[in-house]
Design a protein around this motif. Structure first.
Motif, mmCIF file in Angstrom:
data_model
loop_
_atom_site.group_PDB
_atom_site.id
_atom_site.type_symbol
_atom_site.label_atom_id
_atom_site.label_comp_id
_atom_site.label_asym_id
_atom_site.label_seq_id
_atom_site.Cartn_x
_atom_site.Cartn_y
_atom_site.Cartn_z
ATOM 1 N N VAL A 164 0.850 -1.194 0.000
ATOM 2 C CA VAL A 164 0.000 0.000 0.000
ATOM 3 C C VAL A 164 0.879 1.235 0.000
ATOM 4 N N GLU A 165 0.273 2.330 -0.434
ATOM 5 C CA GLU A 165 0.924 3.643 -0.411
ATOM 6 C C GLU A 165 -0.016 4.602 0.291
ATOM 7 N N GLY A 166 0.372 4.994 1.484
ATOM 8 C CA GLY A 166 -0.471 5.888 2.252
ATOM 9 C C GLY A 166 -1.608 5.142 2.928
ATOM 10 N N TYR A 167 -2.234 5.791 3.852
ATOM 11 C CA TYR A 167 -3.354 5.206 4.583
ATOM 12 C C TYR A 167 -4.528 6.177 4.514
ATOM 13 N N GLY A 168 -5.679 5.625 4.599
ATOM 14 C CA GLY A 168 -6.894 6.434 4.522
ATOM 15 C C GLY A 168 -8.093 5.551 4.219
ATOM 16 N N TRP A 169 -9.119 6.161 3.669
ATOM 17 C CA TRP A 169 -10.318 5.380 3.361
ATOM 18 C C TRP A 169 -10.109 4.478 2.157
ATOM 19 N N SER A 170 -9.378 4.919 1.171
ATOM 20 C CA SER A 170 -9.146 4.110 -0.035
ATOM 21 C C SER A 170 -7.687 4.268 -0.482
ATOM 22 N N PRO A 171 -6.766 3.627 0.208
ATOM 23 C CA PRO A 171 -5.357 3.751 -0.190
ATOM 24 C C PRO A 171 -5.083 2.978 -1.473
ATOM 25 N N ASP A 172 -4.094 3.481 -2.240
ATOM 26 C CA ASP A 172 -3.680 2.752 -3.442
ATOM 27 C C ASP A 172 -2.879 1.518 -3.018
ATOM 28 N N PHE A 173 -3.101 0.410 -3.734
ATOM 29 C CA PHE A 173 -2.419 -0.824 -3.364
ATOM 30 C C PHE A 173 -2.190 -1.670 -4.611
ATOM 31 N N VAL A 174 -1.249 -2.612 -4.488
ATOM 32 C CA VAL A 174 -0.966 -3.597 -5.518
ATOM 33 C C VAL A 174 -0.902 -4.965 -4.838
ATOM 34 N N GLY A 227 3.349 -3.469 8.069
ATOM 35 C CA GLY A 227 3.956 -2.156 8.179
ATOM 36 C C GLY A 227 5.402 -2.085 7.751
ATOM 37 N N LYS A 228 5.952 -3.175 7.226
ATOM 38 C CA LYS A 228 7.340 -3.174 6.801
ATOM 39 C C LYS A 228 7.435 -2.653 5.375
ATOM 40 N N ASP A 229 8.401 -1.765 5.125
ATOM 41 C CA ASP A 229 8.610 -1.214 3.787
ATOM 42 C C ASP A 229 9.532 -2.140 2.997
ATOM 43 N N ILE A 230 9.038 -2.624 1.874
ATOM 44 C CA ILE A 230 9.818 -3.516 1.020
ATOM 45 C C ILE A 230 9.661 -3.081 -0.428
ATOM 46 N N THR A 231 10.538 -3.604 -1.270
ATOM 47 C CA THR A 231 10.515 -3.326 -2.705
ATOM 48 C C THR A 231 10.135 -4.600 -3.446
ATOM 49 N N ALA A 232 9.197 -4.485 -4.364
ATOM 50 C CA ALA A 232 8.766 -5.604 -5.190
ATOM 51 C C ALA A 232 9.254 -5.386 -6.616
ATOM 52 N N VAL A 233 9.913 -6.406 -7.190
ATOM 53 C CA VAL A 233 10.412 -6.357 -8.562
ATOM 54 C C VAL A 233 9.819 -7.549 -9.300
#
Length: 391
Positions: A164-174, A227-233
């Motif tokens: 996810v990127e950011g938090y809120g009512w409708s965060p963007d996610f993959v 809550g861990k920040d990772i990179t996906a390739v």
């Protein structure tokens, strides 16, 4: 270093240096080829990651085209592209309300209570290395079955998760698709404990006869925490209007703690090491193989010359013996001049040092070739025989 390890090192060194190092040269050539193949694969991965765009989760939809005529709204396979996405680990149920009704929210580690989306538990059984009273056979087992001393079992539990990127009512996610992926996950160790195993009467018998028996159980738990920040390739596509990323088997990374720049630096360093190691190993293998070829060729030539010389000497001696026999057998020989051994040919050879002239040339040569040559008349040890010619 123990005795069985010294025996193994000695055996391997003798095998490697056999045939004047030809085996070692072949092994180095194989290692050089493997190194250059790995360099090719690493360089290809480096080029792909360099060309791959580094995007935010919210920017994924802009590079993916969706087939509007498809009932499921999926992207074409040709539209899949390699991207680098940095995001925060979150359970799919946190962004998809419909998914909560069917699956549990997250996984919870029983040892630490930490919440995660992937839990990997590894149990390793550790065996002893004591030889025992009758444990001489364990040395033979240790040479060929040393890896059997640890038995490892791994269990993996996972729930669908997203970045996810950011938090809120409708965060963007993959959505992260880990199905079929063999890449290592950026897991965090939360539980690590060594538990001893109580001995039993059967354990005493195993120790007495030198058989390995378990002495401890190593328990380790790793998790991918929320809550861990990772990179996906990987390959990114759109399914049902939702971006999804899955692993690419041609790339060494899928989920990692490193950023794109760190991956590029790591792959560039790997490619340099593999390239120079391949060149060094190939040069060393060519030198060793060249030396082995020259040495073995020289030995073969010497053996061939020695073989031809032996054949020539044998043919010459056979011709001489046949000529002598023909000369000695011609004409009538008085009884007093016959050889005392064969009683067929004339006496022609005298023994040194006794000087007895009692044998023909062929029989004298046969007596001289014995392990302890002795004169057939006086039984004195002789050094050689001399051919006597009539004037």
């Amino acid at each position: 270093m123990s005795s069985h390890e010294q025996a193994l090192v000695s055996l391997l060194s003798q095998l490697a240096l056999s045939l004047d190092g030809a085996v070692l040269g072949v092994a180095l050539a194989y290692a050089a080829v493997r190194s250059l193949l790995k360099f090719t694969a690493t360089s290809s991965s480096l080029r792909k990651i360099r060309k791959a765009p580094s995007l935010k989760v919210s920017d994924l939809r802009s590079i993916l085209t969706v087939d509007d005529d498809s009932s499921e709204g999926q992207s074409h396979p040709s539209d899949q592209s390699i991207v680098v996405v940095r995001g925060t680990v979150e359970a799919k149920s946190a962004v998809d309300p419909n998914w909560k009704n069917f699956k549990p929210n997250v996984l919870v580690s029983q040892e630490s209570g930490d919440k995660a989306v992937v839990i990997q538990r590894t149990q390793t059984c550790i065996y002893n290395e004591w030889k025992g009273v009758f444990g001489w056979t364990s040395d033979l087992r240790a040479l060929f079955a040393r890896s059997w001393r640890e038995q490892e079992s791994t269990s993996l539990r996972t729930v669908p998760f997203v970045l996810v990127e950011g938090y809120g009512w409708s965060p963007d996610f993959v959505v992260v698709n880990v199905d079929g992926s063999r890449h290592c996950l950026p897991l965090t160790t939360v539980y690590h404990q060594l538990q001893p195993i109580n001995a039993s009467p059967y354990t005493f018998l195993q120790a007495l006869f030198g058989h390995e028996y378990p002495v401890g159980m190593l328990d380790e738990v790793k998790i991918l925490p929320l809550g861990k920040d990772i990179t996906a390739v990987g390959l990114c596509s759109v399914k049902n209007g939702i971006p999804e990323i899955k692993s690419c088997k041609d790339l060494p990374y899928f989920l990692s703690d490193m950023t794109k720049d760190q991956m590029i630096v790591d792959l560039a360093f790997r490619s340099k090491v593999l390239l120079w190691s391949g060149f060094a190993l190939s040069s060393l293998s060519i030198g060793i193989l060249g030396y082995a070829v020259v040495r073995n060729w020289s030995r073969w030539k010497e053996w061939r010359q020695h073989r031809q010389l032996q054949q020539h000497r044998q043919a010459t001696s056979n011709d001489a013996a046949s000529q002598i026999a023909a000369e000695e057998e011609t004409g009538d020989v008085p009884d007093g001049e016959l050889c005392v051994i064969c009683l067929m040919r004339r006496r022609r050879s005298a023994f040194d040092p006794c000087g007895h002239l009692v044998c023909c040339q062929s029989c004298a040569i046969s007596v001289e070739r014995e392990s302890t040559p002795k004169c057939p008349v006086c039984r004195q040890e002789i050094r050689k025989s001399l051919r006597i010619y009539d004037s």
